[in-house]
Design an enzyme around this catalytic site. Structure first.
Site, PDB file in Angstrom:
ATOM      1  N   LYS A 101      -4.785   1.734   0.628  1.00  0.00           N
ATOM      2  CA  LYS A 101      -5.913   2.297   0.347  1.00  0.00           C
ATOM      3  C   LYS A 101      -7.415   1.134   0.619  1.00  0.00           C
ATOM      4  CE  LYS A 101      -4.610   5.645  -2.730  1.00  0.00           C
ATOM      5  NZ  LYS A 101      -5.331   6.240  -4.062  1.00  0.00           N
TER       6      LYS A 101
ATOM      7  N   GLY B 212      -6.645   0.548 -18.875  1.00  0.00           N
ATOM      8  CA  GLY B 212      -6.082   0.480 -17.726  1.00  0.00           C
ATOM      9  C   GLY B 212      -7.137   0.011 -16.740  1.00  0.00           C
TER      10      GLY B 212
END
Length: 282
Positions: free
Chosen positions: A66, A127
């Site tokens: 990505k 996260g």
């Protein structure tokens, strides 16, 4: 003429994307093919170039490419710019490549499908990796009241806060904060786990008191059975626990719309995908 699309990753054999896009295409009468392509870890750019040179129109990108895909784009969307990564590539008429990040848009679409609205919700995001970063702007644009980011390594959470508080001349500065996991307090309407801990049957070190009977918990991971995070959330009395399969379908739908200008029916495909997942050998 049949247009060609693909998803690039390594590994990629597990990808549900060919099934999802095939299900999107049939009822919308879009003439396309969609395949999974295993790109060498050190050969993503060459694989992508070969795909476009052979007539490819667009591609999805998954782990670990990505960030590389981001660097190859000639233009990028605001979501992709802030995520620092793209999952959707479009070959434009002038031969340039546009990059988008639809992961966070897919998350928000699935949350809205389940909850109706995110307006004025207090959200805790667990996260601070790529998955978390990609969903922050879409969450803020959904008019949530507050976004708290918490991560095992606090400095990474604070870094995300610093990035997003500088956006649009500080428009979001009062809405985004970072808090140590051990210091989490108060109540949250929605708790989102963006870590991959559930894949290993593990849990982030969260205090149980952050869960109330009104809390909705969302795990970006998914499987044939309830994820470890969602099991924990329900055991602590959460009102509802949702896995990330709807996010997967949602981000795919956003990609499909970018390419084809057509909005597919996500709920029908989500039901089919859930049934398929449950039928797979354990």
């Amino acid at each position: 003429m049949t247009d060609r699309y693909a998803v690039f990753g390594n590994p990629i054999s597990h990808s549900k994307s060919p099934f999802i896009h095939g299900q999107f295409a049939a009822p919308t009468q879009e003439s396309l093919t969609y395949e999974a392509i295993l790109a060498p870890v050190d050969g993503f750019e060459a694989s992508l170039t070969a795909f476009f040179n052979a007539g490819g129109k667009g591609a999805n990108v998954t782990v670990p490419f990505k960030e590389q895909a981001f660097a190859l784009c000639d233009s990028i969307s605001p979501e992709a710019k802030l995520a620092g990564a793209v999952n959707t590539l479009s070959l434009l008429a002038d031969g340039t490549i546009r990059g988008d990040n639809t992961d966070g848009l897919g998350l928000v679409a699935d949350l809205i499908a389940n909850l109706g609205s995110l307006q004025d919700q207090r959200v805790l995001l667990i996260g601070a990796g790529g998955a978390a970063r990609g969903c922050i702007l879409p969450l803020l644009n959904a008019e949530i009241a507050q976004l708290t980011i918490s991560n095992r390594t606090h400095t990474k959470a604070q870094l995300l806060v610093d990035i997003f508080t500088s956006v649009d001349n500080g428009a979001y500065a009062s809405k985004v904060t970072a808090v140590e996991m051990s210091e989490l307090a108060g109540e949250f309407d929605i708790i989102i786990n963006s870590t991959s801990a559930s894949l290993a049957g593990e849990l982030p070190p969260l205090p149980a008191h952050i869960i109330t009977t009104q809390t909705v918990c969302y795990d970006m991971m998914y499987g044939a059975s309830v994820t470890a995070f969602n099991q924990w959330a329900l055991s602590q009395g959460a009102a509802k626990a949702i896995d990330g399969l709807g996010m997967l379908v949602g981000q795919a739908a956003k990609s499909f719309t970018l390419w084809r200008g057509v909005e597919p029916d996500t709920q029908v495909v989500l039901t089919l995908l859930r049934d398929k997942l449950m039928a797979e050998p354990k």
